[in-house]
Structures are given as C-alpha cells and as structure tokens.
Design a protein around this motif. Structure first.
Motif, mmCIF file in Angstrom:
data_model
loop_
_atom_site.group_PDB
_atom_site.id
_atom_site.type_symbol
_atom_site.label_atom_id
_atom_site.label_comp_id
_atom_site.label_asym_id
_atom_site.label_seq_id
_atom_site.Cartn_x
_atom_site.Cartn_y
_atom_site.Cartn_z
ATOM 1 N N ALA A 280 21.942 -2.610 -12.167
ATOM 2 C CA ALA A 280 22.821 -1.207 -13.028
ATOM 3 C C ALA A 280 23.286 -0.484 -12.287
ATOM 4 O O ALA A 280 24.885 0.503 -13.696
ATOM 5 C CB ALA A 280 21.139 -0.328 -13.302
ATOM 6 N N LYS A 281 23.866 -0.472 -11.755
ATOM 7 C CA LYS A 281 24.780 0.681 -11.081
ATOM 8 C C LYS A 281 26.260 0.062 -10.940
ATOM 9 O O LYS A 281 27.056 0.433 -11.593
ATOM 10 C CB LYS A 281 25.095 0.755 -10.002
ATOM 11 C CG LYS A 281 23.964 1.879 -8.934
ATOM 12 C CD LYS A 281 23.482 2.057 -7.189
ATOM 13 C CE LYS A 281 24.671 2.548 -7.204
ATOM 14 N NZ LYS A 281 24.741 3.501 -5.628
ATOM 15 N N SER A 282 26.362 -1.701 -10.961
ATOM 16 C CA SER A 282 27.479 -1.964 -11.076
ATOM 17 C C SER A 282 27.846 -2.361 -12.440
ATOM 18 O O SER A 282 28.538 -2.872 -12.633
ATOM 19 C CB SER A 282 26.931 -3.688 -10.227
ATOM 20 O OG SER A 282 26.243 -4.458 -11.345
ATOM 21 N N GLN A 283 26.385 -2.420 -13.397
ATOM 22 C CA GLN A 283 27.179 -1.998 -15.426
ATOM 23 C C GLN A 283 27.615 -0.779 -14.777
ATOM 24 O O GLN A 283 28.417 -0.617 -16.195
ATOM 25 C CB GLN A 283 26.259 -3.332 -15.581
ATOM 26 C CG GLN A 283 26.315 -3.980 -15.295
ATOM 27 C CD GLN A 283 27.060 -5.306 -15.397
ATOM 28 O OE1 GLN A 283 27.231 -5.122 -16.323
ATOM 29 N NE2 GLN A 283 28.161 -6.342 -14.245
ATOM 30 N N GLY A 284 27.363 0.366 -14.470
ATOM 31 C CA GLY A 284 27.906 1.748 -14.947
ATOM 32 C C GLY A 284 26.343 1.933 -15.866
ATOM 33 O O GLY A 284 27.040 2.976 -16.493
ATOM 34 N N SER B 54 16.812 5.328 -4.802
ATOM 35 C CA SER B 54 17.304 4.716 -3.300
ATOM 36 C C SER B 54 17.965 3.923 -3.870
ATOM 37 O O SER B 54 19.211 4.248 -3.952
ATOM 38 C CB SER B 54 16.510 4.088 -2.625
ATOM 39 O OG SER B 54 15.736 4.983 -1.756
ATOM 40 N N GLY B 55 17.609 3.473 -4.736
ATOM 41 C CA GLY B 55 19.213 2.280 -5.553
ATOM 42 C C GLY B 55 20.183 2.393 -6.155
ATOM 43 O O GLY B 55 20.830 2.545 -6.669
ATOM 44 N N LEU B 56 20.056 3.697 -6.792
ATOM 45 C CA LEU B 56 20.504 4.797 -7.600
ATOM 46 C C LEU B 56 21.404 5.768 -7.014
ATOM 47 O O LEU B 56 22.516 5.834 -8.159
ATOM 48 C CB LEU B 56 19.780 5.015 -9.086
ATOM 49 C CG LEU B 56 19.460 4.332 -9.933
ATOM 50 C CD1 LEU B 56 18.643 4.993 -11.437
ATOM 51 C CD2 LEU B 56 19.965 2.710 -10.849
ATOM 52 N N LYS B 57 20.975 6.349 -5.773
ATOM 53 C CA LYS B 57 21.920 6.810 -5.200
ATOM 54 C C LYS B 57 22.941 6.736 -4.835
ATOM 55 O O LYS B 57 23.449 5.415 -4.957
ATOM 56 C CB LYS B 57 21.432 7.481 -4.164
ATOM 57 C CG LYS B 57 20.417 8.383 -3.778
ATOM 58 C CD LYS B 57 19.689 8.946 -2.893
ATOM 59 C CE LYS B 57 18.461 9.734 -3.398
ATOM 60 N NZ LYS B 57 18.154 10.204 -1.709
#
Length: 96
Positions: free
Chosen positions: A65-69, A93-96
């Motif tokens: 999700a982060k890598s896709q912005g 943790s994964g979205l920080k």
C-alpha cells in the motif's frame, strides 16, 4: 479436505463463530498458519482449511500500500484481533 496444499474442493464451511469464519486470536493458536498463497496465510487442520491475515501478511500488504502511494489501510473489525492488538499494531507499524 485431506490434501496438504491449497487448491482442492471444499465440501462445506468449517465451524467457527459462524460457518466458515473464525477469529485470528483463535486460529493463531488452534490452527497456526503453515504457508502463504497470494499474500494470505493458510492453515490445514484436520478436515478444515483456513486462510487469514497474520502480522507478517499484514506487513507485506501495508508495504505494498505504501509503495503504491495509498493513504492507509482498513480492517473489518477489532473483535478478531488478539488482546494486545497484533494485527492493528502490524497495520500501524507497516504504514509508518
């Protein structure tokens, strides 16, 4: 189901909080994940197959999700998480 890998035909839903549905907090100890397919953990216990998210699969999904912005993530309900919030902590943790 008796095969040891995903991909067979189901004969009906597994017993759980409702047919085919069980909490992560229950499955993590009663039917621990034995592998992953398509980014989701799975487990084969007796005649039942389960697929569910774990902190590790949540980490992989939030990294994507982060890598896709993308701006965040969601979950269906808190009730299935552990008392110390393993899954929601993994999201945080994964979205920080």
């Amino acid at each position: 189901m008796t095969q040891s890998a995903p991909g067979g035909t189901a004969t009906g839903p597994a017993a759980g909080i409702e047919p085919g549905n069980q909490y992560y907090k229950v499955l993590k100890t009663t039917c621990p994940a034995t592998g992953t397919v398509g980014g989701t953990a799975y487990a084969h216990c007796g005649n039942n197959w389960w697929s569910y998210d774990t902190p590790a699969t949540v980490g992989t999904k939030t990294a994507w999700a982060k890598s896709q912005g993308l701006g965040g993530a969601f979950f269906w309900e808190f009730n299935g998480d552990t008392a110390n919030g393993e899954l929601v902590t993994a999201i945080n943790s994964g979205l920080k």
